[in-house]
Design a protein around this motif. Structure first.
Motif, PDB file in Angstrom:
ATOM      1  N   TYR A 151      72.651   6.873   1.399  1.00  0.00           N
ATOM      2  CA  TYR A 151      71.421   6.792   0.603  1.00  0.00           C
ATOM      3  C   TYR A 151      71.472   5.575  -0.321  1.00  0.00           C
ATOM      4  CZ  TYR A 151      71.169  11.696   2.080  1.00  0.00           C
ATOM      5  OH  TYR A 151      71.148  12.850   2.815  1.00  0.00           O
ATOM      6  N   ARG A 152      72.639   5.329  -0.892  1.00  0.00           N
ATOM      7  CA  ARG A 152      72.778   4.161  -1.767  1.00  0.00           C
ATOM      8  C   ARG A 152      72.630   2.868  -0.969  1.00  0.00           C
ATOM      9  NH1 ARG A 152      77.336   7.320  -3.963  1.00  0.00           N
ATOM     10  NH2 ARG A 152      76.621   8.345  -5.879  1.00  0.00           N
ATOM     11  N   LEU A 153      73.177   2.858   0.254  1.00  0.00           N
ATOM     12  CA  LEU A 153      73.014   1.686   1.121  1.00  0.00           C
ATOM     13  C   LEU A 153      71.544   1.452   1.420  1.00  0.00           C
ATOM     14  CD1 LEU A 153      74.197  -0.527   2.998  1.00  0.00           C
ATOM     15  CD2 LEU A 153      74.294   1.208   4.792  1.00  0.00           C
ATOM     16  N   PHE A 154      70.823   2.533   1.718  1.00  0.00           N
ATOM     17  CA  PHE A 154      69.392   2.383   1.964  1.00  0.00           C
ATOM     18  C   PHE A 154      68.693   1.751   0.771  1.00  0.00           C
ATOM     19  CE2 PHE A 154      65.352   4.130   0.646  1.00  0.00           C
ATOM     20  CZ  PHE A 154      64.524   3.516   1.582  1.00  0.00           C
TER      21      PHE A 154
ATOM     22  N   THR B 289      57.311   9.147 -10.812  1.00  0.00           N
ATOM     23  CA  THR B 289      56.626   9.691  -9.634  1.00  0.00           C
ATOM     24  C   THR B 289      56.972   8.834  -8.421  1.00  0.00           C
ATOM     25  OG1 THR B 289      54.791  10.469 -10.983  1.00  0.00           O
ATOM     26  CG2 THR B 289      54.403  10.279  -8.609  1.00  0.00           C
ATOM     27  N   PRO B 290      57.406   9.445  -7.321  1.00  0.00           N
ATOM     28  CA  PRO B 290      57.779   8.635  -6.156  1.00  0.00           C
ATOM     29  C   PRO B 290      56.579   7.889  -5.581  1.00  0.00           C
ATOM     30  CG  PRO B 290      57.777  10.970  -5.600  1.00  0.00           C
ATOM     31  CD  PRO B 290      57.620  10.884  -7.079  1.00  0.00           C
ATOM     32  N   THR B 291      56.844   6.677  -5.121  1.00  0.00           N
ATOM     33  CA  THR B 291      55.803   5.833  -4.529  1.00  0.00           C
ATOM     34  C   THR B 291      56.085   5.509  -3.071  1.00  0.00           C
ATOM     35  OG1 THR B 291      56.957   3.825  -5.262  1.00  0.00           O
ATOM     36  CG2 THR B 291      55.299   4.761  -6.762  1.00  0.00           C
ATOM     37  N   GLN B 292      57.256   5.917  -2.568  1.00  0.00           N
ATOM     38  CA  GLN B 292      57.654   5.579  -1.211  1.00  0.00           C
ATOM     39  C   GLN B 292      58.244   6.810  -0.535  1.00  0.00           C
ATOM     40  OE1 GLN B 292      59.355   1.746  -0.754  1.00  0.00           O
ATOM     41  NE2 GLN B 292      58.971   1.128  -2.862  1.00  0.00           N
ATOM     42  N   VAL B 293      58.024   6.913   0.763  1.00  0.00           N
ATOM     43  CA  VAL B 293      58.493   8.058   1.535  1.00  0.00           C
ATOM     44  C   VAL B 293      59.612   7.598   2.470  1.00  0.00           C
ATOM     45  CG1 VAL B 293      57.877   9.910   3.137  1.00  0.00           C
ATOM     46  CG2 VAL B 293      56.201   9.104   1.453  1.00  0.00           C
ATOM     47  N   VAL B 294      60.720   8.335   2.435  1.00  0.00           N
ATOM     48  CA  VAL B 294      61.865   8.041   3.292  1.00  0.00           C
ATOM     49  C   VAL B 294      62.055   9.213   4.242  1.00  0.00           C
ATOM     50  CG1 VAL B 294      64.295   7.385   3.380  1.00  0.00           C
ATOM     51  CG2 VAL B 294      62.914   6.785   1.366  1.00  0.00           C
ATOM     52  N   PHE B 295      61.844   8.973   5.518  1.00  0.00           N
ATOM     53  CA  PHE B 295      61.897  10.030   6.513  1.00  0.00           C
ATOM     54  C   PHE B 295      63.267  10.131   7.179  1.00  0.00           C
ATOM     55  CE2 PHE B 295      57.257   9.427   6.597  1.00  0.00           C
ATOM     56  CZ  PHE B 295      56.809  10.737   6.717  1.00  0.00           C
ATOM     57  N   ASP B 296      63.694  11.356   7.422  1.00  0.00           N
ATOM     58  CA  ASP B 296      64.600  11.647   8.523  1.00  0.00           C
ATOM     59  C   ASP B 296      63.741  11.587   9.784  1.00  0.00           C
ATOM     60  OD1 ASP B 296      66.713  12.732  10.148  1.00  0.00           O
ATOM     61  OD2 ASP B 296      65.891  14.735   9.828  1.00  0.00           O
ATOM     62  N   ILE B 297      64.338  11.400  10.947  1.00  0.00           N
ATOM     63  CA  ILE B 297      63.542  11.275  12.175  1.00  0.00           C
ATOM     64  C   ILE B 297      63.702  12.492  13.089  1.00  0.00           C
ATOM     65  CG2 ILE B 297      63.181   9.929  14.285  1.00  0.00           C
ATOM     66  CD1 ILE B 297      63.922   7.427  12.671  1.00  0.00           C
ATOM     67  N   GLY B 298      64.944  12.836  13.458  1.00  0.00           N
ATOM     68  CA  GLY B 298      65.155  13.948  14.377  1.00  0.00           C
ATOM     69  C   GLY B 298      64.698  15.274  13.797  1.00  0.00           C
TER      70      GLY B 298
ATOM     71  N   VAL C 130      64.908  -0.746  -3.644  1.00  0.00           N
ATOM     72  CA  VAL C 130      64.137   0.251  -4.388  1.00  0.00           C
ATOM     73  C   VAL C 130      65.081   1.127  -5.204  1.00  0.00           C
ATOM     74  CG1 VAL C 130      62.274   0.304  -2.687  1.00  0.00           C
ATOM     75  CG2 VAL C 130      64.159   1.934  -2.489  1.00  0.00           C
ATOM     76  N   ALA C 131      64.566   1.623  -6.310  1.00  0.00           N
ATOM     77  CA  ALA C 131      65.318   2.594  -7.101  1.00  0.00           C
ATOM     78  C   ALA C 131      65.232   3.953  -6.432  1.00  0.00           C
ATOM     79  CB  ALA C 131      64.740   2.677  -8.510  1.00  0.00           C
ATOM     80  N   PRO C 132      66.288   4.760  -6.477  1.00  0.00           N
ATOM     81  CA  PRO C 132      66.209   6.104  -5.887  1.00  0.00           C
ATOM     82  C   PRO C 132      65.015   6.903  -6.403  1.00  0.00           C
ATOM     83  CG  PRO C 132      68.467   5.618  -6.534  1.00  0.00           C
ATOM     84  CD  PRO C 132      67.623   4.506  -7.073  1.00  0.00           C
ATOM     85  N   GLU C 133      64.708   6.749  -7.684  1.00  0.00           N
ATOM     86  CA  GLU C 133      63.626   7.527  -8.297  1.00  0.00           C
ATOM     87  C   GLU C 133      62.254   7.176  -7.743  1.00  0.00           C
ATOM     88  OE1 GLU C 133      67.209   7.449 -10.700  1.00  0.00           O
ATOM     89  OE2 GLU C 133      65.969   5.817  -9.904  1.00  0.00           O
ATOM     90  N   ALA C 134      62.147   6.048  -7.034  1.00  0.00           N
ATOM     91  CA  ALA C 134      60.868   5.655  -6.434  1.00  0.00           C
ATOM     92  C   ALA C 134      60.626   6.323  -5.091  1.00  0.00           C
ATOM     93  CB  ALA C 134      60.820   4.135  -6.274  1.00  0.00           C
ATOM     94  N   CYS C 135      61.637   7.071  -4.604  1.00  0.00           N
ATOM     95  CA  CYS C 135      61.584   7.588  -3.236  1.00  0.00           C
ATOM     96  C   CYS C 135      61.513   9.102  -3.194  1.00  0.00           C
ATOM     97  CB  CYS C 135      62.838   7.159  -2.476  1.00  0.00           C
ATOM     98  SG  CYS C 135      63.096   5.373  -2.406  1.00  0.00           S
ATOM     99  N   VAL C 136      60.736   9.618  -2.232  1.00  0.00           N
ATOM    100  CA  VAL C 136      60.830  11.022  -1.852  1.00  0.00           C
ATOM    101  C   VAL C 136      61.373  11.056  -0.424  1.00  0.00           C
ATOM    102  CG1 VAL C 136      58.379  11.130  -1.142  1.00  0.00           C
ATOM    103  CG2 VAL C 136      59.669  13.243  -1.586  1.00  0.00           C
ATOM    104  N   PHE C 137      62.461  11.778  -0.256  1.00  0.00           N
ATOM    105  CA  PHE C 137      63.172  11.853   1.020  1.00  0.00           C
ATOM    106  C   PHE C 137      62.775  13.140   1.725  1.00  0.00           C
ATOM    107  CE2 PHE C 137      67.117  13.235   3.277  1.00  0.00           C
ATOM    108  CZ  PHE C 137      67.119  12.261   4.250  1.00  0.00           C
ATOM    109  N   VAL C 138      62.541  13.063   3.034  1.00  0.00           N
ATOM    110  CA  VAL C 138      62.085  14.206   3.835  1.00  0.00           C
ATOM    111  C   VAL C 138      63.089  14.453   4.947  1.00  0.00           C
ATOM    112  CG1 VAL C 138      60.227  15.136   5.265  1.00  0.00           C
ATOM    113  CG2 VAL C 138      59.681  13.573   3.363  1.00  0.00           C
ATOM    114  N   ASP C 139      63.676  15.667   4.989  1.00  0.00           N
ATOM    115  CA  ASP C 139      64.699  15.970   5.993  1.00  0.00           C
ATOM    116  C   ASP C 139      64.639  17.452   6.321  1.00  0.00           C
ATOM    117  OD1 ASP C 139      67.461  16.475   7.195  1.00  0.00           O
ATOM    118  OD2 ASP C 139      67.655  14.340   6.732  1.00  0.00           O
TER     119      ASP C 139
END
Length: 199
Positions: free
Chosen positions: A146-149, A2-11, A155-164
């Motif tokens: 995304y890998r650089l981030f 289950t993701p624990t962190q949120v990764v936002f796009d901005i624009g 953080v592991a990718p699986e810990a993140c939910v990305f919003v775009d």
């Protein structure tokens, strides 16, 4: 996981970007649209997002008037991001209140990013890890950004939910193991974050 962190796009997720407004004081909308189409502004902007300088991009244009006009873009950039996207900052504040880590991966020129911060200074304050494409020479949906981030954030990718707001950027995030929410508005984002236990 289950993701624990949120990764936002901005624009167009947190900040409403309207590039035509850079020239609204000089031309009507039809003339601006014709200019932007003539120079293929979208393609030039992507090159800037990858690290090119707008002055160099302008110098590559054939028409002197078009060159001069594009060189106005960076000094006038603040005019293009006057507003927040309705509703999403309320969700940001709720995430902060719940101590949910927040980050961002944005396709944004290194030249215009400081201008955007002048209008929306909180963008420089709320993210644990921020990747600005123009600073790293990579743009979404290249999986490398995304890998650089993930490497920078630790953080592991699986810990993140990305919003775009762009579906292909979401698909690229999923491709490296992130969860993703295609942004269509604050209400749907709220539902998606609530479903994941983040709100």
């Amino acid at each position: 996981m289950t993701p624990t962190q949120v990764v936002f796009d901005i624009g167009n997720v947190l900040v409403d970007w309207q590039p035509h407004l850079a020239w609204a004081q000089d031309m009507d909308r039809a003339a601006i649209d014709a200019f932007m189409q003539r120079i293929d502004f979208g393609a030039l902007n992507l090159r800037a997002d990858r690290g090119a300088r707008f002055e160099d991009l302008a110098d590559s244009l054939d028409d002197p008037a078009d060159r001069a006009r594009l060189k106005q873009y960076v000094p006038r950039y603040a005019l293009t991001v006057p507003d927040r996207v309705p509703g999403t900052w309320d969700l940001v504040d709720r995430l902060i209140a719940r101590n949910v880590p927040m980050h961002a991966i944005t396709n944004w020129s290194l030249e215009t990013w400081p201008e955007g911060l002048k209008v929306h200074p909180r963008l420089g304050e709320i993210f644990g890890t921020l990747v600005v494409s123009g600073a790293v020479g990579l743009i979404k949906p290249d999986p490398a950004i995304y890998r650089l981030f993930c490497a920078r954030a630790g953080v592991a990718p699986e810990a993140c939910v990305f919003v775009d707001d762009k579906r292909d950027n979401c698909e690229a995030a999923r491709g490296i193991g992130m969860d993703a929410i295609h942004f269509t508005g604050a209400d749907a984002l709220q539902a998606g974050l609530t479903d994941r236990g983040l709100l």
